[in-house]
Design a protein around this motif. Sequence first.
Motif, mmCIF file in Angstrom:
data_model
loop_
_atom_site.group_PDB
_atom_site.id
_atom_site.type_symbol
_atom_site.label_atom_id
_atom_site.label_comp_id
_atom_site.label_asym_id
_atom_site.label_seq_id
_atom_site.Cartn_x
_atom_site.Cartn_y
_atom_site.Cartn_z
ATOM 1 N N UNK A 1 0.807 -1.230 0.000
ATOM 2 C CA UNK A 1 0.000 0.000 0.000
ATOM 3 C C UNK A 1 0.837 1.276 0.000
ATOM 4 N N UNK A 2 1.876 1.311 0.848
ATOM 5 C CA UNK A 2 2.699 2.526 0.937
ATOM 6 C C UNK A 2 3.394 2.776 -0.406
ATOM 7 N N UNK B 1 1.695 4.717 -3.070
ATOM 8 C CA UNK B 1 1.475 6.148 -2.882
ATOM 9 C C UNK B 1 2.759 6.962 -3.027
ATOM 10 N N UNK B 2 3.911 6.309 -2.866
ATOM 11 C CA UNK B 2 5.175 7.055 -2.763
ATOM 12 C C UNK B 2 5.688 7.611 -4.087
ATOM 13 N N UNK B 3 6.467 8.707 -3.966
ATOM 14 C CA UNK B 3 7.119 9.331 -5.124
ATOM 15 C C UNK B 3 8.628 9.181 -4.973
ATOM 16 N N UNK C 1 12.409 10.605 -5.882
ATOM 17 C CA UNK C 1 13.076 11.830 -6.323
ATOM 18 C C UNK C 1 13.995 11.530 -7.507
ATOM 19 N N UNK D 1 5.945 9.862 -10.118
ATOM 20 C CA UNK D 1 4.697 9.500 -9.447
ATOM 21 C C UNK D 1 4.516 7.981 -9.460
ATOM 22 N N UNK D 2 3.630 7.463 -8.584
ATOM 23 C CA UNK D 2 3.408 6.014 -8.517
ATOM 24 C C UNK D 2 3.033 5.402 -9.877
ATOM 25 N N UNK D 3 2.413 6.157 -10.764
ATOM 26 C CA UNK D 3 2.020 5.601 -12.068
ATOM 27 C C UNK D 3 3.102 5.807 -13.141
ATOM 28 N N UNK E 1 4.496 8.650 -14.220
ATOM 29 C CA UNK E 1 4.611 10.008 -14.755
ATOM 30 C C UNK E 1 5.510 10.863 -13.860
ATOM 31 N N UNK F 1 6.540 14.768 -12.115
ATOM 32 C CA UNK F 1 6.001 16.052 -11.700
ATOM 33 C C UNK F 1 7.103 16.852 -11.011
ATOM 34 N N UNK G 1 7.918 19.256 -7.664
ATOM 35 C CA UNK G 1 7.438 19.692 -6.351
ATOM 36 C C UNK G 1 8.298 20.853 -5.860
ATOM 37 N N UNK H 1 3.847 18.291 11.531
ATOM 38 C CA UNK H 1 4.321 19.079 10.391
ATOM 39 C C UNK H 1 3.364 20.248 10.186
ATOM 40 N N UNK I 1 2.800 20.198 5.387
ATOM 41 C CA UNK I 1 3.628 19.215 4.679
ATOM 42 C C UNK I 1 3.405 19.135 3.173
ATOM 43 N N UNK I 2 2.457 19.892 2.636
ATOM 44 C CA UNK I 2 2.268 19.908 1.188
ATOM 45 C C UNK I 2 3.430 20.561 0.457
#
Lengths: 185, 185
Positions: free
Chosen positions: A3-4, A7-9, A11, A32-34, A36, A38, A40, A114, A117-118
């Motif tokens: 599961x984790x 969700x993780x990205x 670097x 990203x998990x899929x 792609x 991005x 940040x 935090x 945290x975004x």
Amino acid sequence: MNKEDSLEEKTLSSTYIYQGKIISLRQDKAKLPDGRETVREIVEHPGAVVVLALTDDNKVVMVRQFRKPVDEVLWELPAGKVEPGEDLKNCALRELEEETGYYSRKIKKLITFFSTPGFCNEKLTLFLAEDLEEKNKNEDTDEFIEVELIKPNEALKLVQENIIKDAKTIIGILYLVSSKNSIEY
Amino acid sequence: MNKEDSLEEKTLSSTYIYQGKIISLRQDKAKLPDGRETVREIVEHPGAVVVLALTDDNKVVMVRQFRKPVDEVLWELPAGKVEPGEDLKNCALRELEEETGYYSRKIKKLITFFSTPGFCNEKLTLFLAEDLEEKNKNEDTDEFIEVELIKPNEALKLVQENIIKDAKTIIGILYLVSSKNSIEY
């Protein structure tokens, strides 16, 4: 894939845009998990402490100070950023004394959190400080602060009436009020 | 000179270092109450909403998502940044639906707060959302989110055990628990 992991990205690269006195700013290219990619925007902060200090007659030690980013005088709990290599408990004792003049003989960690945290890694540690002794106030060179002592129920009212608007302070007050029994208040 | 004046800082000049997708960074030269000058590093953020959504059987709608700045999967309340010109209530309804698939027919503002006013102007508005209807989840293109329904007392336990570490989420949960009567929960 657990599961984790789903969700993780990861670097891919980090680029510093600014390295300042207190904060730094970097851009991370992330996968990203899929699969792609991005970008940040990430603000780095050294971390901070916030102190819920209770006097022997059960009042919360609060401070009022002007905050340039929001252009307002805010009600806050004593707080401050951690110096390089500084122990968090010592940092809490130092900030409490610098901002309010109180020294605590009984201090313990409650929770860490935090702030936002975004886009920022700022981690705050909330301490409960008791058995206070009033010493001399020794302000940071560019801090102008007024100290106020408030009963917990009055502080809760200031939160509910939205007069207290600082997140770490709202957390400290609501934590105190919602943990009446467990933190012996 | 009244009390507020004795704490306020006047801006002498502002310089932008970075203007990004979500945040910007500027340096303000400011005049302190005693006449001396200092430099403040300020992160600008468009503001955000956070949504305390309660199902008809009194569960809190929470999300779990990876946050790159802190490299952790966090428990959070649904939240998101305000788009230019967007009404805050509409923003709260939109973010709730995008992240969780729930639409609310009864939403009201509780409080506003600043996430970290020492260096950032981010203002968050907390909403209470009730009378929920489950629609389709329509994720932002680069958000990967899991939805969880939690009883308020279990959420409080997650705060006290420090498993919930996101400030806005701690505020939402503690606000709910400490206002049991007044917000009809």
